[in-house]
Write a protein that holds these residues in place. Structure first.
Motif, PDB file in Angstrom:
ATOM      1  N   PRO A 251       0.845  -1.205   0.000  1.00  0.00           N
ATOM      2  CA  PRO A 251       0.000   0.000   0.000  1.00  0.00           C
ATOM      3  C   PRO A 251       0.875   1.248   0.000  1.00  0.00           C
ATOM      4  N   ASP A 252       0.334   2.351  -0.510  1.00  0.00           N
ATOM      5  CA  ASP A 252       1.134   3.562  -0.707  1.00  0.00           C
ATOM      6  C   ASP A 252       1.865   4.009   0.556  1.00  0.00           C
ATOM      7  N   LEU A 253       1.169   4.010   1.685  1.00  0.00           N
ATOM      8  CA  LEU A 253       1.798   4.489   2.920  1.00  0.00           C
ATOM      9  C   LEU A 253       2.947   3.584   3.340  1.00  0.00           C
ATOM     10  N   HIS A 254       2.739   2.267   3.298  1.00  0.00           N
ATOM     11  CA  HIS A 254       3.797   1.323   3.660  1.00  0.00           C
ATOM     12  C   HIS A 254       4.978   1.433   2.691  1.00  0.00           C
ATOM     13  N   LYS A 255       4.649   1.641   1.416  1.00  0.00           N
ATOM     14  CA  LYS A 255       5.701   1.789   0.413  1.00  0.00           C
ATOM     15  C   LYS A 255       6.548   3.025   0.705  1.00  0.00           C
ATOM     16  N   GLU A 256       5.879   4.106   1.037  1.00  0.00           N
ATOM     17  CA  GLU A 256       6.596   5.354   1.346  1.00  0.00           C
ATOM     18  C   GLU A 256       7.494   5.182   2.567  1.00  0.00           C
ATOM     19  N   MET A 257       6.975   4.534   3.613  1.00  0.00           N
ATOM     20  CA  MET A 257       7.753   4.341   4.835  1.00  0.00           C
ATOM     21  C   MET A 257       8.970   3.438   4.585  1.00  0.00           C
ATOM     22  N   LEU A 258       8.774   2.361   3.816  1.00  0.00           N
ATOM     23  CA  LEU A 258       9.893   1.457   3.534  1.00  0.00           C
ATOM     24  C   LEU A 258      10.963   2.159   2.706  1.00  0.00           C
ATOM     25  N   TYR A 259      10.538   2.884   1.686  1.00  0.00           N
ATOM     26  CA  TYR A 259      11.481   3.601   0.830  1.00  0.00           C
ATOM     27  C   TYR A 259      12.315   4.568   1.665  1.00  0.00           C
ATOM     28  N   SER A 260      11.631   5.318   2.541  1.00  0.00           N
ATOM     29  CA  SER A 260      12.318   6.277   3.416  1.00  0.00           C
ATOM     30  C   SER A 260      13.319   5.561   4.320  1.00  0.00           C
ATOM     31  N   PHE A 261      12.897   4.469   4.930  1.00  0.00           N
ATOM     32  CA  PHE A 261      13.748   3.739   5.861  1.00  0.00           C
ATOM     33  C   PHE A 261      14.996   3.184   5.173  1.00  0.00           C
ATOM     34  N   LEU A 262      14.799   2.541   4.028  1.00  0.00           N
ATOM     35  CA  LEU A 262      15.932   1.930   3.328  1.00  0.00           C
ATOM     36  C   LEU A 262      16.920   2.986   2.827  1.00  0.00           C
ATOM     37  N   GLN A 263      16.390   4.094   2.315  1.00  0.00           N
ATOM     38  CA  GLN A 263      17.260   5.129   1.768  1.00  0.00           C
ATOM     39  C   GLN A 263      18.131   5.762   2.854  1.00  0.00           C
ATOM     40  N   LYS A 264      17.561   5.944   4.030  1.00  0.00           N
ATOM     41  CA  LYS A 264      18.322   6.554   5.124  1.00  0.00           C
ATOM     42  C   LYS A 264      19.417   5.632   5.652  1.00  0.00           C
ATOM     43  N   ASN A 265      19.165   4.334   5.569  1.00  0.00           N
ATOM     44  CA  ASN A 265      20.055   3.397   6.264  1.00  0.00           C
ATOM     45  C   ASN A 265      20.961   2.553   5.374  1.00  0.00           C
TER      46      ASN A 265
END
Length: 307
Positions: A251-265
């Protein structure tokens, strides 16, 4: 229609919004949205005739605003800007009462009914304990509510608000938005307000005006949102050039959160992986590998072990 814009071009020396053809009536509550600098405040000032249109006409209650005096416009429109001069030595009650004086010579005393209305406004805004506070002692949020109160006291058929929920917390935003909707529906006012909190504000607005690429698109709130996919779907911002995202099915929200998390780390190429959100779990797979994770903490540990 109470407010009509006919083939109107808005701007200063050069156009910001061209070919505006729209209208609003009493009882409507309309949300004005658009990025910074697209012309929202310029549009509001054009409706107030503080700025002349570059082309076309604006009508207020079937009268061309060019033919109305400042007093006549003020009797028809109450306005709250996001930043307003703060009168010196005024209390909160003084400021809200000021809205009544548009209807009287400056030397008049307010009537009993006027004073009762001012008290009702103060109560509706949950400002009772601050009624005698000097304005310079109010928080930014309560000061903003006081300026909104002044516009309500003016009791004009059209109320225009430029970012009325600025400086307000979530609870007070909802108080203001409920109050605006009540004014539109129960007191037959026309409300036009701009907001950056449009995801919340859309729940209270019947119509939306959206300014995009020099045009104004107007219509029923839900119709406009479905036409403008960019408003509803989160945008994935790539801020790390060394990051190459995996395939993400979620889902869009989960996708956004995962993308943010992976990119930062993880500054690395993750394009060989696929992340799927299924029944509350993240399923991470690559080639013959597959692993379930229940949280981002689990994902972090897994990715560190894999790299």
């Amino acid at each position: 229609m109470f407010l009509q814009l006919k083939n109107t071009t808005i701007g200063y020396l050069t156009p910001l919004i061209e070919g505006v053809e729209t209208s609003l009536d009493l009882g409507d509550i309309c949300l004005l949205i658009g990025n910074n600098g697209v012309g929202k405040t310029t549009l509001i000032k054009s409706i107030l005739h503080q700025i002349s249109t570059l082309k076309g006409e604006i009508f207020l209650n079937d009268k061309n605003i060019k033919n109305l005096s400042n007093k006549e416009i003020a009797e028809q429109i109450a306005v709250v800007f996001s930043k307003s001069p703060i009168p010196a030595n005024y209390t909160l009650t003084d400021l809200i009462s000021l809205g009544k004086y548009i209807h009287y010579p400056y030397y008049f005393e307010l009537s009993t009914s006027d004073k009762i209305h001012v008290e009702e406004i103060i109560e509706s805004l949950k400002l009772t304990q601050y009624r005698n506070f000097p304005l310079n002692q109010l928080s930014d949020g309560n000061l903003q509510k006081a300026f909104i109160g002044r516009a309500l006291a003016q009791n004009s058929p059209l109320i225009i608000l430029d970012e009325p929920t600025t400086h307000l917390d979530e609870e007070n935003k909802i108080i203001i938005l409920k109050l605006l909707r009540n004014l539109a529906k129960d007191h037959h006012k026309l409300i036009l307000f701009s907001s950056h909190d449009w995801r919340l504000s859309k729940e209270f607005a019947d119509k939306i005006w959206i300014i995009n690429e020099g045009k104004l698109d107007a219509g029923i709130t839900e119709d406009i949102l479905l036409k403008h996919d960019e408003l509803l779907n989160p945008q994935l911002f790539k801020i790390n050039k060394e990051f190459f995202p995996p395939q993400i099915s979620a889902p869009d929200l989960h996708k956004e959160m995962l993308y943010s998390f992976l990119q930062k780390n993880f500054s690395k190429n993750l394009s060989v992986y696929k992340f799927e959100f299924k029944e509350g779990f993240w399923v991470i797979s690559a080639n013959n590998f597959q692993q379930k994770c229940t949280s981002f903490e689990d994902i972090s540990k897994l990715m560190q072990n894999l790299h």
